[in-house]
Design a protein around this motif. Structure first.
Motif, PDB file in Angstrom:
ATOM      1  N   HIS A 278      -4.487  -1.033  -9.371  1.00 30.83           N
ATOM      2  CA  HIS A 278      -4.740  -1.149 -10.849  1.00 30.83           C
ATOM      3  C   HIS A 278      -3.991  -2.339 -11.452  1.00 30.83           C
ATOM      4  N   ARG A 285     -10.850  -2.267 -11.416  1.00 30.18           N
ATOM      5  CA  ARG A 285     -12.137  -1.441 -11.295  1.00 30.18           C
ATOM      6  C   ARG A 285     -13.347  -2.413 -10.604  1.00 30.18           C
ATOM      7  N   ASP A 306     -10.167   7.333  -9.574  1.00 24.94           N
ATOM      8  CA  ASP A 306      -9.134   7.106 -10.212  1.00 24.94           C
ATOM      9  C   ASP A 306      -7.892   7.857  -9.482  1.00 24.94           C
ATOM     10  N   ASP A 315      -0.343   7.777  -5.989  1.00 22.74           N
ATOM     11  CA  ASP A 315      -0.542   6.832  -7.308  1.00 22.74           C
ATOM     12  C   ASP A 315       1.002   6.160  -7.912  1.00 22.74           C
ATOM     13  N   TRP A 321      -7.599   2.381  -7.676  1.00 19.62           N
ATOM     14  CA  TRP A 321      -8.969   3.024  -7.374  1.00 19.62           C
ATOM     15  C   TRP A 321      -9.088   3.242  -6.067  1.00 19.62           C
TER      16      TRP A 321
END
Length: 352
Positions: A278, A285, A306, A315, A321
């Motif tokens: 990200h 994206r 996500d 994460d 992504w």
């Protein structure tokens, strides 16, 4: 006294039928060189003990170390109480120095192990255990979270390790995820206990650590707040509405709720195809969508998820992504998928 006899400060723990070596230091701080004979005096411990070497010469100002070998019989029952023993150094038949220590007899610990974080799978650890004893070991695996928010599982939860056996257990932590703010640290506290004797102290303990990122990162929350502020200003300019003055209470309808992320289910095992951090104006994206389009055009089925929306995906930081495919019945089926599309997606790996 001519010689200072020094024993370990902590009590010595022995196992029935197992010889244990205890270092004994002989220090001659000020006297002339002296030859001494070292022994354990009297009592039950004296019958278990020998000294190697039994004699030593200690020069003036020097320190010499000998080994006290303690070998309790195999039928000696374990006991939680401490037993004293005395080591004596004698020169020409006369006492030259002595020291008293403590020992206890306990059952040997049959397992050794280590807890290792699994690469590529957040909040997942491998517990590697081995039975180095000459008897079977029935064990239970127990784990808890600190702070105790969320849950943690071990697979398997119990096992029987024969002599020489090894085992790799999987420990999966699912600490509660904060809504927003900074990533929160947590610890997995793991213990391996004797399945036949729950009152016995743990055979092995270990701690694993990690950090649980929020569902909404500080950056995303800040961007959302900025967008809301700009939109509110534009609305005021168009409608002519008055902004509340400082100190004036805001109504419930004026308070903006923080953005939420809709949870997305990802089934295990799954094939991990590619990852896009990200970052950038669109949070990465566009690049992820472009890659999905390329793969789909070639006929490869793939999902774009996500990582902030799934507890199954890594994460760290601002999130990712993730291109993946799930719905496989077995890891072998996921591996076959990666093999089929290897030329198109060379990074494809299986996560079980």
């Amino acid at each position: 006294m001519d010689v200072e006899v020094i024993l370990p400060a902590e009590p010595v723990t022995l196992a029935p039928g197992v010889a244990t070596r205890v270092p004994v230091r002989l220090r001659n701080a000020f006297g002339p060189e002296v030859g001494v004979r070292v022994s354990v005096t009297g009592g039950r411990v004296g019958a278990w003990a020998s000294v190697e070497p039994a004699t030593a010469t200690v020069a003036s100002g020097a320190t010499v170390t000998v080994d006290l070998v303690l070998h309790p019989p195999a039928d000696q029952p374990p006991s939680g109480s401490l037993m004293p023993f005395t080591v004596q150094a004698a020169a020409d038949g006369a006492p030259a120095g002595f020291a008293t220590g403590l020992l206890s007899v306990a059952r040997p610990v049959p397992v050794v192990g280590e807890l290792v974080a699994r690469t590529g799978e957040p909040h997942t650890f491998d517990l590697r255990l081995a039975n180095d004893s000459d008897g079977p070991a029935a064990i239970r695996l127990e784990a808890r979270l600190d702070p105790p928010a969320g849950h943690v599982t071990t697979e398997p939860g119990a096992a029987l390790l024969e002599p020489g056996d090894t085992l790799t257990a999987v420990v999966r932590a699912r600490p509660t995820r904060p809504i927003m703010g900074a990533a929160q640290p947590y610890a997995v506290l793991l213990s391996v206990t004797d399945a036949h004797d729950p009152q016995r102290p743990p055979l092995f303990t270990a701690t694993g650590t990690g950090r649980r990122p929020p569902r909404v990162t500080s950056l995303a929350a800040g961007i959302a707040a900025l967008v809301l502020a700009v939109a509110a200003t534009a609305a005021v300019a168009v409608s002519g509405a008055r902004l509340p003055l400082p100190g004036r209470a805001r109504t419930a309808t004026q308070a903006a709720a923080p953005p939420t992320v809709t949870p997305v289910a990802v089934g295990r095992p799954f094939a991990l195809v590619d990852v896009f951090p990200h970052r950038g104006a669109d949070g990465g994206r566009a690049a992820a969508e472009a890659e999905r389009g390329r793969l789909a055009a070639a006929g490869m089925p793939v999902r774009l998820v996500d990582s902030l929306a799934s507890d199954q995906l890594a994460d760290e930081g601002a999130g990712f992504w993730v291109l993946l495919q799930d719905g496989f019945a077995t890891p072998a089926a996921a591996a076959a998928y990666c093999t089929q599309w290897r030329t198109l997606a060379p990074k494809c790996t299986v996560t079980s």
